[in-house]
Design an enzyme around this catalytic site. Sequence first.
Site, PDB file in Angstrom:
ATOM      1  N   ASP A 192       7.303 -31.705   0.649  1.00 11.42           N
ATOM      2  CA  ASP A 192       5.266 -31.880   1.154  1.00 11.42           C
ATOM      3  C   ASP A 192       4.498 -30.739   1.969  1.00 11.42           C
ATOM      4  O   ASP A 192       5.996 -29.905   2.933  1.00 11.42           O
ATOM      5  CB  ASP A 192       5.048 -32.606   1.034  1.00 11.42           C
ATOM      6  CG  ASP A 192       3.128 -32.707   0.739  1.00 11.42           C
ATOM      7  OD1 ASP A 192       2.591 -33.240  -0.631  1.00 11.42           O
ATOM      8  OD2 ASP A 192       2.391 -31.338   0.135  1.00 11.42           O
TER       9      ASP A 192
HETATM   10  C1  GLC Z   1      -0.597 -30.524   0.323  1.00 15.91           C
HETATM   11  C2  GLC Z   1      -0.448 -31.925  -0.868  1.00 15.91           C
HETATM   12  C3  GLC Z   1      -0.030 -30.810  -1.971  1.00 15.91           C
HETATM   13  C4  GLC Z   1      -0.159 -29.726  -2.105  1.00 15.91           C
HETATM   14  C5  GLC Z   1       0.902 -29.066  -0.946  1.00 15.91           C
HETATM   15  C6  GLC Z   1       1.147 -27.248  -1.370  1.00 15.91           C
HETATM   16  O1  GLC Z   1      -0.820 -31.244   1.196  1.00 15.91           O
HETATM   17  O2  GLC Z   1       0.396 -32.409  -0.761  1.00 15.91           O
HETATM   18  O3  GLC Z   1       0.093 -31.504  -3.166  1.00 15.91           O
HETATM   19  O4  GLC Z   1       0.719 -29.410  -3.766  1.00 15.91           O
HETATM   20  O5  GLC Z   1       0.213 -29.225   0.120  1.00 15.91           O
HETATM   21  O6  GLC Z   1      -0.443 -26.751  -1.338  1.00 15.91           O
END
Ligand code: GLC
Length: 755
Positions: free
Chosen positions: A289
């Site tokens: 993430d």
């Molecule tokens: C965010 C979220 C995740 C998302 C990623 C990209 O912090 O936790 O669900 O897909 O970053 O935006």
Amino acid sequence: MRIPQLAVAVLFLLIASAASVQAQPPGVPAPPTSAVGERRIEDLLGRMTLEEKLGQMSQTLFPKGLPDKTKDEIRQGRWGSLFNLGTPDEKAEAQRIARKESRLGIPLIFGQDVIHGYRTVFPIPLGQAASWDPELVRRAARISAREAYADGIQWTFSPMLDIARDPRWGRVAESLGEDPHLCGVLGAAMVRGYQGDSLDAPGSIAACGKHYVGYGAAEGGRDYNTTWIPQNLLREVYLKPFQSAREAGVVTFMTGFNDLNGVPASGNVFTVRQVLRDEWRFDGFVVSDYTSITELIEHGYAADAKDAALKALRAGVDMEMVSTSYHDHAPSLIGSGRLDPKLIDESVRNILRVKTRLGLFDRETSPVNPAGPLAPDALDVARSLAAESLVLLKNQGRALPLAQSTVKVAVIGPLADSPEDQVGTWALNGDRYAVRTPRAAIQQVLGPERVAWVSGLKTSRDTSRDGFASATEAARNSDVVLLFLGEEAILSGEAHARAFLNLPGAQEDLVNEVAKAGKPMIAVILAGRPLTFHSIASKFDAILYAWHPGTMGGPAIADAIFGAAVPSGKLPITFPRTVGQVPIYYSHKNTGRPPSPRDLGIPLGTALNPTGFVSQYLDVDFTPEYPFGFGLSYTRFEYSNLQLSTRQVVMNGGLTVSADVANVGPYEAGEVVQLYTRDLVGSTTRPVRELKSFRRVRLKPGQKETVEFRLSTRDLAFVNDRMQWITEPGRFHVWIASDAVSGLVGEFEVGGEAR
Ligand code: GLC
């Protein structure tokens, strides 16, 4: 013949084979990569420098305007993926550079948070889950993929498969609810929608099961907080939807932010290497993430970025989102002998395999279609899914649907006419101008002259009473009041936990003020989570829960209000009476001192220690406000004639369970028939109920259907204290029901040895 409530089962002895306990079967193999594709991967790998390999393992936000610096980096093979932002033209140019001007011409993969729609916004996933309609959910995902693909996107960071049992957690909005079976069925439907029948076909994009794993169990419902999940619960509940996505052929997973039992999910060898790779034989790729790898430092799990990179690489996280620890530190980790370079090759192989399956090597640069008006089929599915997601929580005296004789309606509340709130969280690319609000839809049905529209509050958080008088006046001059309540979109979603679940701002005061007009009152609640509104529920003749219903939420709500659509939604998550009950969910354990209905609350003035010493509260009923699976209809369904094909089931055998469901009311409507079981005695305690299957039926007035379910002993398996999936002999209850606390119950016995 009706089965007596608790039929006495005859003990059934079988000489069973020696108890051999198996792990859950691995997921079905992912879509094959052609031999040509695998050869190309090996050929590329043999020619790639370490820098280029680490480039494939690095993902960054698409920089605004695609600056020359980024173009140069793409030429050098610095990035394997860019995500979010970036216009279709900029994506096409970036891809052209990658394919034509980099040394090896490896295509980029463009990712995006297409969470519940792209230009057409569908209900938030929690609302979609209330439809219990996998086929409609799949169609919505398919349309989302088609729209995203047209803009050059090849990968969505969806479905979010986190089990959510705490409405304080803002991301409950993105979840598919509290139950592993429902979440797994709907999550798999989304995977099939995004990836289609063939991943390399036009309109198909890669799906991503996230956030692997356990993120939704954040202590206190506070986002990014610590999670403690014993392994048997982890396997039975939190991993289950991810396994369903794996079996549906999902080609990527995203690791979560959370500390899982002391080992953060983005550095967790057990969950990523042992479960995902070894047990489930997953051969796609895993992305972290957003900076979740370098956050291992904040967790106190890594000493610095180099240590974080080492731990994430050893865990098997193939691609690093935004942070750059792989690029910065892998070379020295390899040089010092601390990191096996084979791990790098393995990650690059996984990434190139997905790019191959997507056909990116064979596809010219991303198609660029000028964004025209939203397609009619997209709007139809958005309207149908929004309508099916509506949950009718109360309908006293058939207040709904509104009678044709209704002359004038007061529409009150800021959420009746707020497009940006109606689409909910993660609606980054929604076509704002296509959103049809409830106020507009109701005025279209009745005509503006028959609708008195008063906001009453500026926003859902507004505490000013300035608008109350005009709201009450509008109510006085109308036949019925539609009060639109809830929370604005920004109060839900990532990093937006709430310690209280009540209606924000002065909404309850507004309700009490408008109620003075003495007119019939109907509440329509738009929210990204279960809210608590016990204190004002009695003011309403009807309550319709609409979640954040998306682009066509207005027409869907109007369809329900005027009877063109009959609500059939069922709650995918338990609604507490008060936040003090959280966590509260239907598949709870019985405890040694279960409360009974007589323990509901303690009347004031009762003598000291008047109550049974049972698991309850002194100041609120221990039961939920509304249970999992609950939802009313404008018609009435009658369940009867529960039948079990046998009451003695052999191990590895099964039984058929059926019941008659009759529509005994005045409207044709859908009903979600639910199948629950309970294992009465286990080597570890078992929940009081577990959802095992469900079926959507549609019945005309007077129509009756026998709904039949097949249940095998494998469906009764659980993870014992030796972490083995096992079905144990003994007595079971089985319900066919319309929610998690009612239904027709029968009993059967499983014989033989545990397997
Ligand atoms: C965010 C979220 C995740 C998302 C990623 C990209 O912090 O936790 O669900 O897909 O970053 O935006």
